[in-house]
Write an enzyme that holds these catalytic residues in place. Structure first.
Site, PDB file in Angstrom:
ATOM      1  N   GLU A  71       0.796  -1.225   0.000  1.00  0.00           N
ATOM      2  CA  GLU A  71       0.000   0.000   0.000  1.00  0.00           C
ATOM      3  C   GLU A  71       0.833   1.282   0.000  1.00  0.00           C
ATOM      4  O   GLU A  71       0.462   2.250  -0.653  1.00  0.00           O
ATOM      5  CB  GLU A  71      -0.951   0.017   1.201  1.00  0.00           C
ATOM      6  N   ASP A  84      -2.724   7.984  -2.719  1.00  0.00           N
ATOM      7  CA  ASP A  84      -3.776   7.771  -3.717  1.00  0.00           C
ATOM      8  C   ASP A  84      -4.538   9.063  -4.004  1.00  0.00           C
ATOM      9  O   ASP A  84      -5.730   9.185  -3.746  1.00  0.00           O
ATOM     10  CB  ASP A  84      -4.722   6.646  -3.275  1.00  0.00           C
TER      11      ASP A  84
END
EC number: 3.2.1.17
Length: 195
Positions: A71, A84
Site C-alpha cells: 500500500e 492515492d
C-alpha cells in the site's frame, strides 16, 4: 480465532505492472519477494507495533507488513501520511501505512491516529478482519487459506467484488493484489515477522 496460515496460501505473486514500480525485469513471487525485501529497512521501525497489533487481532504480523509494503512501500510513497491522490475529488483517497480508504464513495472510513501509529494499524487491521469474516460468510465452503486470500482482495476493493476464488484478483488494483500481498507476506514471515 485462526484466519488461516499465510504460508499455505497459494500465490502467483506480483504482475509485471506492479513489479515495474521497482523497474524489475520480472514478475511473480520472485518480484513480490524482492519488493518486500526493498521495503524491509523502512519496515523495521514499525515491527514492534506490527507484532503487537497482529497478536491482538489474531492476524500474522507478516500479513500486516505485506499490506504496508504493497500500500505505501512502508511509508515511502506517502505525502504527509496521505496516498492515492484523486484529481476528481482534489483530495487523497487513503490514509496511513495501510492506506485506509477515506473516500466517501469508497470505504468512507474516518482516519484514526497518526499515519504510522499503532492506532492506525489497529484500525486498518480491524478493517482487514472484517473483510476476512465477510468472505468467510460469503464463501463458507472455502478453506481458511482461500478465505484469507479473499479477505486480502476485499481489503483492496471490497467484498462485493470477490466473486470466485479463481478470479479473486480480477477487480483488484493491478489485478494481482491478493497474490502480491500473499507473496510479500510469505517473504516477511520467513524474514522476522512470524509473530
Amino acid at each position: 480465532m485462526s484466519y488461516g496460515q499465510i504460508r499455505l496460501v497459494e500465490t502467483s505473486g506480483a504482475s509485471g505492472a506492479t513489479s515495474q514500480q521497482d523497474n524489475l525485469g520480472y514478475s511473480g513471487v520472485k518480484a513480490s519477494h524482492k519488493m518486500a525485501e526493498i521495503d524491509s529497512g523502512r519496515m523495521s521501525k514499525y515491527k514492534s507495533k506490527i507484532n503487537k497489533v497482529g497478536q491482538s487481532y489474531g492476524i500474522e504480523p507478516a500479513l500486516i507488513a505485506a499490506i504496508i509494503s504493497r500500500e505505501s512501500r512502508a511509508g515511502n510513497q506517502l505525502k504527509d501520511g496521505w496516498g492515492d491522490w484523486n484529481p476528481q475529488r482534489q483530495a487523497y483517497n487513503a490514509w496511513g501505512l495501510m492506506q485506509v480508504d477515506v473516500n466517501p464513495n469508497g470505504g468512507g472510513h474516518t482516519a484514526v491516529g497518526g499515519w504510522d501509529s499503532e492506532d492506525h494499524l489497529r484500525q486498518a487491521t480491524g478493517i482487514l478482519v472484517t473483510f476476512i469474516e465477510r468472505i468467510r460468510t460469503k464463501f463458507p465452503g472455502w478453506s481458511k487459506e482461500k478465505q484469507l486470500k479473499g479477505g486480502i482482495a476485499a481489503y483492496n476493493m471490497g467484498d462485493k467484488n470477490v466473486h470466485s476464488y479463481e478470479g479473486v484478483d480480477e477487480n483488484t488494483t493491478g489485478r494481482d493484489y491478493s497474490n502480491d500481498v500473499t507473496a510479500r507476506a510469505q517473504w516477511y514471515r520467513d524474514n522476522g515477522y512470524s509473530g
